[in-house]
Design an enzyme around this catalytic site. Structure first.
Site, PDB file in Angstrom:
ATOM      1  N   ASN A 226     -10.277  -0.564   0.702  1.00 14.78           N
ATOM      2  CA  ASN A 226      -8.819  -0.424   0.656  1.00 14.78           C
ATOM      3  C   ASN A 226      -8.337  -0.858  -0.729  1.00 14.78           C
ATOM      4  OD1 ASN A 226      -6.050  -0.766   0.814  1.00 14.78           O
ATOM      5  ND2 ASN A 226      -6.073  -1.726   2.836  1.00 14.78           N
TER       6      ASN A 226
ATOM      7  N   HIS B  86      -3.516   6.818   3.430  1.00 12.10           N
ATOM      8  CA  HIS B  86      -3.903   5.536   2.835  1.00 12.10           C
ATOM      9  C   HIS B  86      -5.224   5.105   3.485  1.00 12.10           C
ATOM     10  CE1 HIS B  86      -4.143   1.478   1.605  1.00 12.10           C
ATOM     11  NE2 HIS B  86      -3.678   0.951   2.719  1.00 12.10           N
TER      12      HIS B  86
ATOM     13  N   CYS C  39       0.814  -1.222   0.000  1.00 12.45           N
ATOM     14  CA  CYS C  39       0.000   0.000   0.000  1.00 12.45           C
ATOM     15  C   CYS C  39       0.849   1.274   0.000  1.00 12.45           C
ATOM     16  CB  CYS C  39      -0.951  -0.007   1.185  1.00 12.45           C
ATOM     17  SG  CYS C  39      -1.927  -1.504   1.290  1.00 12.45           S
TER      18      CYS C  39
HETATM   19  N1  ACO Z   1     -18.016  -9.561   9.480  1.00 13.35           N
HETATM   20  C1  ACO Z   1     -18.408  -9.904  10.722  1.00 13.35           C
HETATM   21  N2  ACO Z   1     -17.557 -10.225  11.704  1.00 13.35           N
HETATM   22  C2  ACO Z   1     -16.248 -10.218  11.415  1.00 13.35           C
HETATM   23  C3  ACO Z   1     -15.759  -9.873  10.134  1.00 13.35           C
HETATM   24  C4  ACO Z   1     -16.705  -9.536   9.150  1.00 13.35           C
HETATM   25  N3  ACO Z   1     -16.362  -9.199   7.906  1.00 13.35           N
HETATM   26  N4  ACO Z   1     -14.407  -9.950  10.151  1.00 13.35           N
HETATM   27  C5  ACO Z   1     -14.057 -10.318  11.386  1.00 13.35           C
HETATM   28  N5  ACO Z   1     -15.159 -10.487  12.143  1.00 13.35           N
HETATM   29  C6  ACO Z   1     -15.252 -10.894  13.550  1.00 13.35           C
HETATM   30  C7  ACO Z   1     -14.064 -11.744  13.982  1.00 13.35           C
HETATM   31  O1  ACO Z   1     -14.290 -13.118  13.649  1.00 13.35           O
HETATM   32  C8  ACO Z   1     -14.079 -11.520  15.470  1.00 13.35           C
HETATM   33  O2  ACO Z   1     -15.073 -12.317  16.057  1.00 13.35           O
HETATM   34  P1  ACO Z   1     -14.866 -12.963  17.542  1.00 13.35           P
HETATM   35  O3  ACO Z   1     -14.725 -11.779  18.458  1.00 13.35           O
HETATM   36  O4  ACO Z   1     -16.110 -13.736  17.724  1.00 13.35           O
HETATM   37  O5  ACO Z   1     -13.621 -13.781  17.425  1.00 13.35           O
HETATM   38  C9  ACO Z   1     -14.500 -10.065  15.601  1.00 13.35           C
HETATM   39  O6  ACO Z   1     -15.172  -9.739  14.373  1.00 13.35           O
HETATM   40  C10 ACO Z   1     -13.367  -9.112  15.843  1.00 13.35           C
HETATM   41  O7  ACO Z   1     -12.323  -9.396  14.902  1.00 13.35           O
HETATM   42  P2  ACO Z   1     -11.037  -8.505  14.799  1.00 13.35           P
HETATM   43  O8  ACO Z   1     -10.154  -9.023  13.701  1.00 13.35           O
HETATM   44  O9  ACO Z   1     -10.446  -8.325  16.163  1.00 13.35           O
HETATM   45  O10 ACO Z   1     -11.712  -7.124  14.322  1.00 13.35           O
HETATM   46  P3  ACO Z   1     -11.112  -5.701  14.227  1.00 13.35           P
HETATM   47  O11 ACO Z   1     -11.971  -4.768  14.956  1.00 13.35           O
HETATM   48  O12 ACO Z   1      -9.638  -5.652  14.507  1.00 13.35           O
HETATM   49  O13 ACO Z   1     -11.304  -5.372  12.675  1.00 13.35           O
HETATM   50  C11 ACO Z   1      -9.972  -5.253  10.695  1.00 13.35           C
HETATM   51  C12 ACO Z   1     -10.641  -6.170  11.708  1.00 13.35           C
HETATM   52  C13 ACO Z   1     -11.053  -4.461  10.010  1.00 13.35           C
HETATM   53  C14 ACO Z   1      -9.234  -6.118   9.687  1.00 13.35           C
HETATM   54  C15 ACO Z   1      -8.997  -4.302  11.424  1.00 13.35           C
HETATM   55  O14 ACO Z   1      -8.166  -5.058  12.297  1.00 13.35           O
HETATM   56  C16 ACO Z   1      -8.097  -3.546  10.474  1.00 13.35           C
HETATM   57  O15 ACO Z   1      -8.564  -2.714   9.719  1.00 13.35           O
HETATM   58  N6  ACO Z   1      -6.792  -3.777  10.558  1.00 13.35           N
HETATM   59  C17 ACO Z   1      -5.844  -3.077   9.696  1.00 13.35           C
HETATM   60  C18 ACO Z   1      -5.753  -3.758   8.373  1.00 13.35           C
HETATM   61  C19 ACO Z   1      -4.884  -2.937   7.447  1.00 13.35           C
HETATM   62  O16 ACO Z   1      -4.736  -1.759   7.616  1.00 13.35           O
HETATM   63  N7  ACO Z   1      -4.301  -3.530   6.448  1.00 13.35           N
HETATM   64  C20 ACO Z   1      -3.465  -2.725   5.571  1.00 13.35           C
HETATM   65  C21 ACO Z   1      -2.478  -3.467   4.939  1.00 13.35           C
HETATM   66  S1  ACO Z   1      -3.042  -3.968   3.402  1.00 13.35           S
HETATM   67  C22 ACO Z   1      -1.681  -4.140   2.375  1.00 13.35           C
HETATM   68  O17 ACO Z   1      -0.594  -3.780   2.677  1.00 13.35           O
HETATM   69  C23 ACO Z   1      -1.963  -4.834   1.073  1.00 13.35           C
END
Ligand code: ACO
Length: 345
Positions: free
Chosen positions: A301, A271, A135
């Site tokens: 994203n 980003h 990214c």
């Molecule tokens: N729908 C419903 N529930 C979901 C989903 C979904 N799409 N995805 C995850 N959950 C659930 C999980 O299973 C988990 O359930 P549990 O509590 O029963 O185990 C719960 O939601 C919480 O999951 P987390 O992964 O802790 O959720 P979080 O609030 O951290 O959000 C996310 C996840 C959106 C991925 C966030 O962590 C994020 O944005 N991280 C940064 C990612 C990023 O910036 N990537 C950039 C790099 S990309 C590149 O370089 C190509």
């Protein structure tokens, strides 16, 4: 693929490298975008997997994402963005000295997407190549453009961020499938009058975090295997903390290096990975959201395309005027990061 390597985002934080722009100044002369027409909404995703519009909107800020039809190539999106950036800048393709494409989803290992764009634009002779920093690719490529112009090895450079990430998505993994989208954005960078354009840069990588965001079975080189579909995998919560931290540190660093107060940032174009990341960092930097460009709701994203997609929208909506301090900042797999502060020409 299970990711086993841990990465302690804050305690392992590395010193940042930042530097003032030197030599002949360069500035963005025009921006353009191209996104696939097809849109997948959160409600569409609800029908495809165990997720909800509420979860996606509240946890990420994403409502829709543009998705390329099967067979649509990265170079086609890149060329569309390139043509509109050239038009906005009033530059003919034959006047380009260099074409740089930031992408993590090239149409194949080679030839580069940049050479395919060059062929479409009919701009033979310009130096053309791809930059891969996930990214962060667009900001890295911009810094290359600035360096070549600064040292008078180029006058006019086309920088593109283009992705078809949908072909790397595992639609049985709700943790990643809802987040990413496809698109392209481009900027024409040209020599600029003294005092305008890029003022400072902060670029870096920390390979200790290589396993935080991956595509394919990188331990076995499975990306190249014919029968293996390379899927994006990430340790979301860890990347989240890293992202907030690096956004704040980069903003502080480029401003200090340029001698500009954080409060004097007129527009921050981050980003677009997650609205909550942007919001948390903006609060800590002390920037009101009126001074932050956000369009993650529309595109999700789009990796290297996200910054130019957000910048172009801000320019089109009249949110940037000559003399404004504009901050671009990215982060991504690698781990990588890159930011620049510029005075809009
Ligand atoms: N729908 C419903 N529930 C979901 C989903 C979904 N799409 N995805 C995850 N959950 C659930 C999980 O299973 C988990 O359930 P549990 O509590 O029963 O185990 C719960 O939601 C919480 O999951 P987390 O992964 O802790 O959720 P979080 O609030 O951290 O959000 C996310 C996840 C959106 C991925 C966030 O962590 C994020 O944005 N991280 C940064 C990612 C990023 O910036 N990537 C950039 C790099 S990309 C590149 O370089 C190509």
């Amino acid at each position: 693929m299970a990711i086993t390597t841990s990465y302690r985002t804050r305690s392992d934080a590395v010193p940042l490298r930042s530097f003032k722009a030197k030599g002949r100044p360069s500035a963005i002369a025009g921006v353009g975008v191209h996104a696939p027409e097809k849109v997948i909404t959160n409600l569409d995703l609800e029908k495809m997997m165990d997720t909800s519009d509420k979860w996606i909107t509240e946890r990420t800020g994403i409502r829709r994402r543009h998705i390329a039809e099967p067979g649509t190539t990265t170079f086609e999106l890149a060329t569309g963005a390139a043509r509109s950036a050239l038009k906005a800048a009033g530059i003919a393709a034959k006047d380009l000295d260099m074409i740089l494409v930031g992408t993590s989803s090239p149409d194949g290992p080679f030839p580069s997407v940049a050479c395919r764009v060059q062929n479409e634009l009919d701009a033979p002779g310009a130096v053309a190549w791809d930059t891969l920093a996930a990214c962060t690719s667009f900001v890295y490529a911009l810094s290359i453009a600035d360096s070549f112009i600064a040292t008078e090895r180029a006058d006019t450079v086309l920088v593109i961020g283009a992705e078809v990430l949908s072909r790397m998505l595992d639609y049985s993994d709700r943790g990643t499938a809802v987040i990413f989208g496809d698109g392209a954005g481009a900027a024409v960078v040209r020599a600029a009058p003294k005092g305008a354009g890029f003022l400072s840069w902060c670029l870096g990588s920390d390979g200790r975090g290589y396993a935080q965001v991956t595509c394919g079975n990188i331990e076995k080189g499975a990306y190249a295997a014919k029968d293996t579909q390379p899927f994006i995998d990430m340790v979301g919560p860890d990347v989240f903390k890293f992202a907030v931290d690096i956004f704040i540190r980069q903003a502080t660093e480029v401003c200090q290096t340029a001698g500009v107060a954080l409060d004097d940032i007129d527009l921050w174009v981050p980003h677009q990975a997650n609205f909550r990341i942007i919001d948390a960092a903006a609060r800590r930097i002390g920037l009101p959201m009126e001074r932050v460009a956000v369009n993650i709701d529309e595109y999700g994203n789009t990796s290297s395309a996200s910054i130019p997609l957000a910048l172009e929208e801000a320019v089109r909506k009249g949110r940037v005027k000559s003399g404004d301090h504009v901050l671009l900042a990215g982060f991504g797999s690698g781990l990588t990061w890159g930011a620049t502060l510029m005075k809009w020409a």
